[in-house]
Design an enzyme around this catalytic site. Structure first.
Site, PDB file in Angstrom:
ATOM      1  N   LEU A 101      44.378 -32.784 -45.276  1.00  0.00           N
ATOM      2  CA  LEU A 101      43.394 -33.323 -44.331  1.00  0.00           C
ATOM      3  C   LEU A 101      42.606 -32.236 -43.611  1.00  0.00           C
ATOM      4  O   LEU A 101      41.447 -32.448 -43.239  1.00  0.00           O
ATOM      5  CB  LEU A 101      44.079 -34.260 -43.342  1.00  0.00           C
TER       6      LEU A 101
ATOM      7  N   THR B 219      49.941 -39.503 -41.316  1.00  0.00           N
ATOM      8  CA  THR B 219      48.527 -39.437 -41.709  1.00  0.00           C
ATOM      9  C   THR B 219      47.635 -39.562 -40.477  1.00  0.00           C
ATOM     10  O   THR B 219      46.626 -38.872 -40.357  1.00  0.00           O
ATOM     11  CB  THR B 219      48.174 -40.572 -42.690  1.00  0.00           C
TER      12      THR B 219
ATOM     13  N   PHE C 119      53.185 -32.567 -43.841  1.00  0.00           N
ATOM     14  CA  PHE C 119      52.432 -32.052 -44.991  1.00  0.00           C
ATOM     15  C   PHE C 119      51.028 -32.621 -45.079  1.00  0.00           C
ATOM     16  O   PHE C 119      50.181 -32.060 -45.768  1.00  0.00           O
ATOM     17  CB  PHE C 119      53.204 -32.316 -46.290  1.00  0.00           C
ATOM     18  N   LYS C 120      50.753 -33.711 -44.389  1.00  0.00           N
ATOM     19  CA  LYS C 120      49.424 -34.315 -44.479  1.00  0.00           C
ATOM     20  C   LYS C 120      48.320 -33.332 -44.052  1.00  0.00           C
ATOM     21  O   LYS C 120      47.191 -33.446 -44.487  1.00  0.00           O
ATOM     22  CB  LYS C 120      49.339 -35.571 -43.605  1.00  0.00           C
ATOM     23  N   ASP C 121      48.676 -32.378 -43.173  1.00  0.00           N
ATOM     24  CA  ASP C 121      47.679 -31.394 -42.734  1.00  0.00           C
ATOM     25  C   ASP C 121      47.106 -30.587 -43.901  1.00  0.00           C
ATOM     26  O   ASP C 121      45.951 -30.170 -43.863  1.00  0.00           O
ATOM     27  CB  ASP C 121      48.315 -30.386 -41.762  1.00  0.00           C
TER      28      ASP C 121
END
Ligand code: PLP
Length: 464
Positions: free
Chosen positions: A120, A148, A115-117
């Protein structure tokens, strides 16, 4: 500037900053975290109208309230659209029903399968734009518990005027996670395998920021979830999920650094109806203990099957403490200093009461995580990753519906845990399979601030 587009520090001693300044700085100069001076407000009608709209449309509506005039509408819109153009599911954050009124909110359809995408990919583009605007350079140093780092590298690798240093705890990330970082072909990406835990890595990054002269000299900044722009971008899927359901939901969030779940609090403070936010932790249960016992106290770090949540100090909790103290910056600053000194903070009754009005918390250990992966697979045919499983485990303990489990990573990132649970490895997307054949590049570093500083300086020497 409206109140929602300028930002104050949770510790009350930083000058007000705009969205671009917050983006580039990461941490506030007084050591606190940025929050908007006032939360933007969305009416019920505006939220209902998000149903059926493209994800990037909703993201723009929300981010533009924070961005104010720091970026033009056209620039913000085009960066958001470009950020999500490469996602393999056009819904970006699709809801998948796995039982009656129980859903997975799939957040892993971006380039690094976690989910960090979602945040970011936007942050990298805005970052490059803001830097270009002021003709500067930036050094990004990120501590990662696994996801991350790869998401930051995917977002920032190859961008001009940016050097990216990523510290991961050596041997404590999955092979896939490590390869996603160490196989980057870009010269501006520097991987550090730290002899230590994630908390050690995070403490080193904080230590670098505390060396203010060096930090200024190298234009140090952070893209960890202490960066408010990530929180703002992650609030979006709470809105899209609720609008799609047409009803306030209970969100169950696999929690480490408290960024993802705080984005839920942010959404609620912006006017979104949310029944409850459920914190799901693995054996690293500092957040569950804080909520349930009223004492926020770091414990021993456990190495678990959900490594992205192997965290003892949940940095973003500071934002929730600030809000729950009714924005008492003096108390928050003192509390965080006490916690830094004692590794322990007894939560005052008012703060605890406010937190409990919004959050519940449950911890699930590795055995329960494996059982949950199997149970969900047997019942639905759906393979979930161990982080998602921690949340699915916590979801079993609540009766509220609709229940939305945040599915934070693709199961193929954690084949060992999945194989232990169901007896076979999940199918591997081609993009992940290809990593096996690429050369890896990383430097092993002892857990030492002077050594880290020296390493960064030597890599930046080309600048002078
Ligand atoms: C980072 C991460 C989490 C934890 O999110 P926080 O914002 O740190 O609480 C959970 N699951 C996965 C897969 C992650 O990468």
């Amino acid at each position: 500037m409206t109140d929602s587009s300028h930002f104050i520090s949770t510790r009350g001693q930083a000058p007000k900053a705009n969205f671009a300044e917050v983006l580039l700085a990461g941490l506030a100069p007084d050591g606190g975290l940025y929050v908007p001076a006032a939360w933007p407000q969305f009416s019920e009608g505006e939220i209902a109208a998000f149903a059926g709209k493209p994800y990037s449309h909703v993201a723009f509506e929300i981010l533009s309230r924070f961005a104010g005039d720091a970026f033009s509408s056209a620039d913000l819109k085009s960066d958001i659209e470009a950020a999500y153009a490469g996602f393999e599911d056009k819904a970006i954050a699709p809801l998948r029903e796995i039982a009656k009124d129980e859903y997975l909110l799939e957040l892993f359809h971006g380039p690094t399968f976690a989910f960090k995408d979602i945040a970011l990919q936007i942050l990298g583009r805005l970052f490059a734009r803001a830097l270009k605007g002021r003709g500067g350079r930036a050094t990004i140093v990120a501590a990662t518990s696994g996801d991350t780092g790869s998401a930051a590298i995917a977002a920032l690798g190859g961008l001009p005027n940016i050097e990216v240093f990523v510290l991961h705890p050596r041997g404590r990330v999955s092979d896939v996670q490590r390869r996603q970082m160490t196989t980057s072909p870009h010269a501006n990406v520097h991987n550090i395998a730290l002899e230590g835990s994630f908390d050690d890595a995070q403490a080193l990054v904080k230590g670098l920021f505390a060396q203010t002269e060096f930090a200024r000299e190298i234009s140090l900044t952070a893209v960890n979830s202490i960066n408010f722009v990530r929180i703002a971008a992650q609030a979006v899927y709470y809105f899209t999920a609720t609008a799609a359901l047409g009803h306030p939901a209970t969100f169950i969030v696999p929690t480490g650094n408290f960024g993802d779940i705080f984005a839920g609090e942010a959404a609620e403070r912006m006017g979104l109806g949310i029944q409850r936010l459920v914190i799901a932790t693995n054996q690293n249960d500092i957040m569950a203990r804080a909520l349930n016992d009223g004492v926020y106290a770091a414990g021993a770090a456990h190495h678990t099957l959900s490594p992205s949540m192997d965290i003892q100090v949940a940095s973003n909790f500071e934002r929730a403490l600030f809000e729950s103290s009714n924005r008492d910056a003096d108390w928050t600053a003192a509390a965080m200093n006490d916690f830094a000194r004692d590794k322990k903070l007894v939560l005052p009754p008012l703060v605890l009461e406010n937190l409990r009005a919004r959050y519940s918390a449950f911890a699930c250990d590795d055995a329960q995580t494996l059982v949950t992966i199997k149970r969900v697979y047997d019942a639905t045919g759906q393979i979930i990753d161990p982080h998602t499983a921690v949340a699915a485990c916590a979801a079993q303990r609540i009766t509220a519906r609709p229940a939305v489990i945040l599915a934070t990573a693709h199961p193929a990132k954690f084949p060992d845990a999945v194989t232990r649970a169901i007896g076979f490895a999940p199918p591997v997307p081609p993009a992940l399979a290809a990593l096996d054949k690429l050369p890896e590049k990383q430097d092993i570093l002892a857990n030492s601030l002077p050594l880290l500083r020296k390493f960064i300086s030597s890599r930046l020497a080309a600048w002078t």
